[in-house]
Design a protein around this motif. Structure first.
Motif, PDB file in Angstrom:
ATOM      1  N   ARG A  48      45.453  51.632  33.547  1.00  0.00           N
ATOM      2  CA  ARG A  48      44.858  51.006  32.832  1.00  0.00           C
ATOM      3  C   ARG A  48      45.176  51.961  31.404  1.00  0.00           C
ATOM      4  O   ARG A  48      44.884  51.055  30.276  1.00  0.00           O
ATOM      5  CB  ARG A  48      43.379  51.065  32.851  1.00  0.00           C
ATOM      6  N   THR A  49      45.674  52.839  31.209  1.00  0.00           N
ATOM      7  CA  THR A  49      45.939  53.758  30.246  1.00  0.00           C
ATOM      8  C   THR A  49      47.091  53.270  29.439  1.00  0.00           C
ATOM      9  O   THR A  49      47.953  52.764  29.850  1.00  0.00           O
ATOM     10  CB  THR A  49      45.835  55.147  30.549  1.00  0.00           C
ATOM     11  N   LYS A  50      47.086  53.647  27.992  1.00  0.00           N
ATOM     12  CA  LYS A  50      48.322  53.639  27.269  1.00  0.00           C
ATOM     13  C   LYS A  50      49.522  54.498  27.685  1.00  0.00           C
ATOM     14  O   LYS A  50      50.378  54.311  27.311  1.00  0.00           O
ATOM     15  CB  LYS A  50      47.952  53.960  25.785  1.00  0.00           C
ATOM     16  N   GLY A  51      49.027  55.504  28.611  1.00  0.00           N
ATOM     17  CA  GLY A  51      50.167  56.436  29.042  1.00  0.00           C
ATOM     18  C   GLY A  51      50.472  56.266  30.539  1.00  0.00           C
ATOM     19  O   GLY A  51      51.144  57.085  30.991  1.00  0.00           O
ATOM     20  N   THR A  52      50.275  54.926  31.117  1.00  0.00           N
ATOM     21  CA  THR A  52      50.648  54.753  32.223  1.00  0.00           C
ATOM     22  C   THR A  52      52.139  54.585  32.500  1.00  0.00           C
ATOM     23  O   THR A  52      52.748  54.588  31.351  1.00  0.00           O
ATOM     24  CB  THR A  52      50.011  53.115  32.784  1.00  0.00           C
ATOM     25  N   ASN A  53      52.771  54.734  33.464  1.00  0.00           N
ATOM     26  CA  ASN A  53      54.157  54.619  34.054  1.00  0.00           C
ATOM     27  C   ASN A  53      54.463  53.892  35.097  1.00  0.00           C
ATOM     28  O   ASN A  53      53.526  53.500  35.887  1.00  0.00           O
ATOM     29  CB  ASN A  53      54.594  56.150  33.980  1.00  0.00           C
ATOM     30  N   PRO A  54      55.576  53.352  35.083  1.00  0.00           N
ATOM     31  CA  PRO A  54      56.065  52.549  36.422  1.00  0.00           C
ATOM     32  C   PRO A  54      56.184  53.456  37.553  1.00  0.00           C
ATOM     33  O   PRO A  54      56.180  54.734  37.364  1.00  0.00           O
ATOM     34  CB  PRO A  54      57.339  52.184  36.006  1.00  0.00           C
ATOM     35  N   ILE A  55      55.991  52.784  38.619  1.00  0.00           N
ATOM     36  CA  ILE A  55      56.103  53.650  40.047  1.00  0.00           C
ATOM     37  C   ILE A  55      57.468  54.522  40.043  1.00  0.00           C
ATOM     38  O   ILE A  55      57.455  55.656  40.350  1.00  0.00           O
ATOM     39  CB  ILE A  55      55.955  52.828  41.232  1.00  0.00           C
ATOM     40  N   ARG A  56      58.557  53.666  39.616  1.00  0.00           N
ATOM     41  CA  ARG A  56      59.876  54.455  39.553  1.00  0.00           C
ATOM     42  C   ARG A  56      59.938  54.757  38.220  1.00  0.00           C
ATOM     43  O   ARG A  56      60.417  53.866  37.413  1.00  0.00           O
ATOM     44  CB  ARG A  56      60.770  53.327  40.187  1.00  0.00           C
ATOM     45  N   GLN A  57      60.004  56.184  37.874  1.00  0.00           N
ATOM     46  CA  GLN A  57      60.357  56.501  36.531  1.00  0.00           C
ATOM     47  C   GLN A  57      61.711  56.891  36.373  1.00  0.00           C
ATOM     48  O   GLN A  57      62.326  57.544  37.158  1.00  0.00           O
ATOM     49  CB  GLN A  57      59.419  57.823  36.085  1.00  0.00           C
ATOM     50  N   THR A 153      28.960  20.060  43.150  1.00  0.00           N
ATOM     51  CA  THR A 153      30.684  20.389  44.070  1.00  0.00           C
ATOM     52  C   THR A 153      31.760  20.678  43.234  1.00  0.00           C
ATOM     53  O   THR A 153      31.731  20.169  41.869  1.00  0.00           O
ATOM     54  CB  THR A 153      30.711  19.257  45.008  1.00  0.00           C
ATOM     55  N   ILE A 154      32.630  21.604  43.634  1.00  0.00           N
ATOM     56  CA  ILE A 154      33.714  22.110  42.894  1.00  0.00           C
ATOM     57  C   ILE A 154      34.731  20.971  42.841  1.00  0.00           C
ATOM     58  O   ILE A 154      35.268  20.377  43.677  1.00  0.00           O
ATOM     59  CB  ILE A 154      34.477  23.250  43.621  1.00  0.00           C
ATOM     60  N   ARG A 155      34.827  20.559  41.476  1.00  0.00           N
ATOM     61  CA  ARG A 155      35.826  19.735  40.963  1.00  0.00           C
ATOM     62  C   ARG A 155      37.246  20.211  41.115  1.00  0.00           C
ATOM     63  O   ARG A 155      38.399  19.501  41.231  1.00  0.00           O
ATOM     64  CB  ARG A 155      35.534  18.786  39.917  1.00  0.00           C
ATOM     65  N   SER A 156      37.440  21.473  40.379  1.00  0.00           N
ATOM     66  CA  SER A 156      38.586  22.073  40.359  1.00  0.00           C
ATOM     67  C   SER A 156      38.561  23.495  40.279  1.00  0.00           C
ATOM     68  O   SER A 156      37.571  24.000  39.776  1.00  0.00           O
ATOM     69  CB  SER A 156      39.559  21.412  38.981  1.00  0.00           C
ATOM     70  N   PHE A 157      39.510  24.319  40.698  1.00  0.00           N
ATOM     71  CA  PHE A 157      39.272  25.684  40.766  1.00  0.00           C
ATOM     72  C   PHE A 157      40.717  26.320  40.411  1.00  0.00           C
ATOM     73  O   PHE A 157      41.614  26.260  41.246  1.00  0.00           O
ATOM     74  CB  PHE A 157      38.995  26.086  42.107  1.00  0.00           C
ATOM     75  N   THR A 158      40.948  26.847  39.151  1.00  0.00           N
ATOM     76  CA  THR A 158      42.296  27.425  38.729  1.00  0.00           C
ATOM     77  C   THR A 158      42.201  28.884  38.541  1.00  0.00           C
ATOM     78  O   THR A 158      41.261  29.362  37.956  1.00  0.00           O
ATOM     79  CB  THR A 158      42.622  26.727  37.472  1.00  0.00           C
ATOM     80  N   LEU A 159      43.247  29.627  38.970  1.00  0.00           N
ATOM     81  CA  LEU A 159      43.096  31.203  38.774  1.00  0.00           C
ATOM     82  C   LEU A 159      44.511  31.182  37.952  1.00  0.00           C
ATOM     83  O   LEU A 159      45.464  30.736  38.061  1.00  0.00           O
ATOM     84  CB  LEU A 159      43.660  31.939  40.223  1.00  0.00           C
ATOM     85  N   ALA A 160      44.422  32.011  36.939  1.00  0.00           N
ATOM     86  CA  ALA A 160      45.337  32.354  35.980  1.00  0.00           C
ATOM     87  C   ALA A 160      45.628  34.098  35.817  1.00  0.00           C
ATOM     88  O   ALA A 160      44.470  34.570  36.201  1.00  0.00           O
ATOM     89  CB  ALA A 160      45.291  31.703  34.857  1.00  0.00           C
ATOM     90  N   GLN A 161      46.740  34.666  35.617  1.00  0.00           N
ATOM     91  CA  GLN A 161      46.937  35.804  35.559  1.00  0.00           C
ATOM     92  C   GLN A 161      47.787  36.141  34.284  1.00  0.00           C
ATOM     93  O   GLN A 161      48.537  35.232  33.863  1.00  0.00           O
ATOM     94  CB  GLN A 161      47.654  36.498  36.569  1.00  0.00           C
ATOM     95  N   HIS A 162      47.363  37.266  33.506  1.00  0.00           N
ATOM     96  CA  HIS A 162      48.293  37.691  32.459  1.00  0.00           C
ATOM     97  C   HIS A 162      48.453  39.368  32.387  1.00  0.00           C
ATOM     98  O   HIS A 162      47.454  40.118  33.137  1.00  0.00           O
ATOM     99  CB  HIS A 162      47.806  37.221  31.218  1.00  0.00           C
ATOM    100  N   ALA A 163      49.340  39.748  31.972  1.00  0.00           N
ATOM    101  CA  ALA A 163      49.648  41.339  31.993  1.00  0.00           C
ATOM    102  C   ALA A 163      48.469  41.966  31.042  1.00  0.00           C
ATOM    103  O   ALA A 163      48.165  41.351  29.635  1.00  0.00           O
ATOM    104  CB  ALA A 163      50.821  41.626  31.356  1.00  0.00           C
ATOM    105  N   GLU A 164      47.991  43.078  31.215  1.00  0.00           N
ATOM    106  CA  GLU A 164      46.799  43.623  30.593  1.00  0.00           C
ATOM    107  C   GLU A 164      47.178  43.939  29.326  1.00  0.00           C
ATOM    108  O   GLU A 164      46.529  43.973  28.308  1.00  0.00           O
ATOM    109  CB  GLU A 164      46.139  44.698  31.439  1.00  0.00           C
TER     110      GLU A 164
END
Length: 524
Positions: A48-57, A153-164
């Motif tokens: 979550r930090t500004k100092g994160t890095n990829p798994i493969r560096q 009752t549920i009429r519609s259910f949508t999930l969305a994602q975006h990069a943090e």
């Protein structure tokens, strides 16, 4: 491995395959919960930090290889690997590993070679999958849009994602969403491969009491919550769902989407009913972090007056295991700095007070003595002398002597001790040094210690060259990482401004260790 940028691969397989070998021998253990609580908080704490890095560096110079290690390698990589196994199936996963070992036996190989083998066994574009999960840093944030017919009752259910962090990235992954009703739970599988997904199987279902996202604990990211999600979690019987749910609520809090004070109030209630040791340990740690990092001093004093007697009553009660009591006691120790709290800690230390089912060892009593010194107990000098005299192990006596200047009531003694850390010889016992730094930079002593933050940052490069590979990050966490004040934040900003060409790997460690300091400014 062909080069050290794939060092993560040997580490993740060492742990991932060890689990597969060992877990079946312990059927009484909830291994899914152990995985969630053992990996997700640590992985998120860096990702979550500004100092994160990829798994493969990418690594240009082998001399810096030691700095690559951290929670992304040890904790995010297993989360990724589990997702990959779910995506292609356990049998194909195993067959791919077997083929990889045979093809490259006694030779060198890299991650892309393994991905190429798996890619032949599935319709999923694993090279693209891997590029996001392995070669990119960060995590997704999920949003939900649930609409109802006549509020019933549920009429519609949508999930969305975006990069943090706002980049155009999509993390393909699998997890489940649970619709919670008074007498049943409907679990809906999710396989999201794009930016949005409509959960058609939920359409027509009755309006649930609550919706729990990532119910099975397989997903990776920040999931939707409401202001009462903690209360909803408390009644769940599924340990994995409850455990991940608490982790997710904390992540939403640090992102500014779960109010701090209601979070503390609700988590306090969770402490009273939680019976799983792993989950309670997490609750204790997250409450302690919120209390010291994200509460302004006035609010902190307000909650301290509530939490201290509340925890004391729980410790006095019977019916909870020794391990549960020990976790609660660790939180009590951290908060019992009031006059009444100090006196009760003193009574525990001199054994005129005890709690049912709480078992304290010699190290606990030494720790309580040191806490009393930090909390300025009027008899702290005498307490420390007696605590040292009670130690029979020569190594523990030596450690106690080392820590005494950091525990001193005299700020000048503490200052002199801190400045002695400039000498490499005084940093040889790294665990001792870290304990000392935590006492010197304790929140109750930061008015005096904040002047040393600049020195702690100046020493970082030398510490990297002379210490253990994990020492730089731990040093930062025990010094500037303990602060929440605006003054400390300004010192950090000056350091960042004055070092535009700083070593990238070390700068990431700085940003990882100071994430709470940064977020504290934004939360208040």
């Amino acid at each position: 491995m062909v080069w050290f940028d794939d060092v993560w691969l040997k580490e993740v397989f060492a742990n991932f395959m060890a689990d597969k070998i060992v877990n079946p021998a312990f059927p009484q253990v909830n291994h899914d919960l152990s995985f969630v609580m053992g990996h997700y908080p640590a992985a998120y704490g860096e990702d979550r930090t500004k100092g994160t890095n990829p798994i493969r560096q990418r690594l240009a110079n082998l001399k810096e290889a030691g700095s690559m290690y951290g929670n992304i390698i040890y904790d995010k990589a297993p989360i990724m690997m589990r997702q990959l196994e779910k995506a292609i199936g356990q049998n194909r996963f195993r067959e791919g590993v077997q083929a990889y070992l045979k093809r490259y036996a006694y030779g060198n190989a890299e991650w892309d070679d393994l991905i190429a083998i798996w890619d032949e066994k599935t319709d999923i574009d694993l090279k693209q999958w891997s590029d996001v999960w392995v070669n990119q840093a960060g995590r997704p944030v999920f949003d939900a849009d649930v609409r109802y017919d006549n509020d019933s009752t549920i009429r519609s259910f949508t999930l969305a994602q975006h990069a943090e962090d706002g980049r155009a990235l999509i993390w393909p992954q699998r997890f489940s969403v649970a619709l919670v009703y008074p007498d049943t739970i409907v679990e809906i599988p999710v396989n999201i491969t794009g930016r949005e997904l409509s959960l058609s199987t939920a359409v027509g279902a009755k309006r649930p009491m609550s919706i729990i996202y990532n119910y099975d604990g397989l997903g990776c990211g920040v999931f939707p919550v409401t202001d009462h999600t903690v209360k909803d979690l408390m009644s769940l019987k599924d340990d994995v769902a409850r455990g991940y749910g608490y982790v997710n609520c904390y992540e939403q809090l640090v992102n500014g989407n779960y109010p701090v004070e209601p979070f503390i109030e609700e988590m306090r209630g969770a402490l009273a009913v939680e019976s799983n040791e792993l989950i309670l340990e997490y609750l204790v740690g997250s409450l302690d972090a919120v209390f010291w990092h994200f509460l302004p001093e006035e609010a902190r004093n307000h909650f301290q007056q509530q939490l201290e007697p509340y925890l004391f009553r729980m410790l006095q009660s019977k019916g909870r295991s020794a391990n549960l009591k020990k976790s609660l006691f660790q939180l009590y120790r951290s908060l019992a700095y009031s006059g009444e709290g100090r006196e009760r800690l003193y009574q525990l230390w001199n054994k005129t007070l005890s709690f049912p089912d709480l078992k304290l060892n010699n190290d606990d009593f030494s720790g309580i003595a040191m806490d009393l010194a930090v909390y300025s107990h009027p008899l702290s000098g005498e307490i420390l002398k007696k605590a040292k005299a009670s130690l029979t192990n020569p190594d523990k006596r030596q450690r106690f002597d080392f820590l005494l200047p950091a525990l001193s009531a005299d700020s000048q003694v503490r200052d002199t001790f801190f400045l002695s850390m400039r000498d490499e010889k005084n940093r040889e016992k790294e665990d001792w040094v870290l304990s000392a730094m935590n006492y010197i930079h304790h929140p109750l002593r930061q008015a005096d210690a904040v002047a040393h933050i600049g020195v702690s940052l100046e020493l970082l490069q030398e510490i990297q060259q002379t210490g253990d590979i994990f020492f730089p990050k731990r040093w930062l966490s025990a010094t500037i990482g303990r602060y929440r004040s605006k003054e400390a934040y300004e010192i950090l900003q000056d350091f960042l401004t004055d070092h535009p060409d700083y070593n990238l790997i070390l700068m990431r460690k700085v940003l990882q260790a100071t994430d709470n300091l940064d977020r504290a400014q934004r939360l208040h």
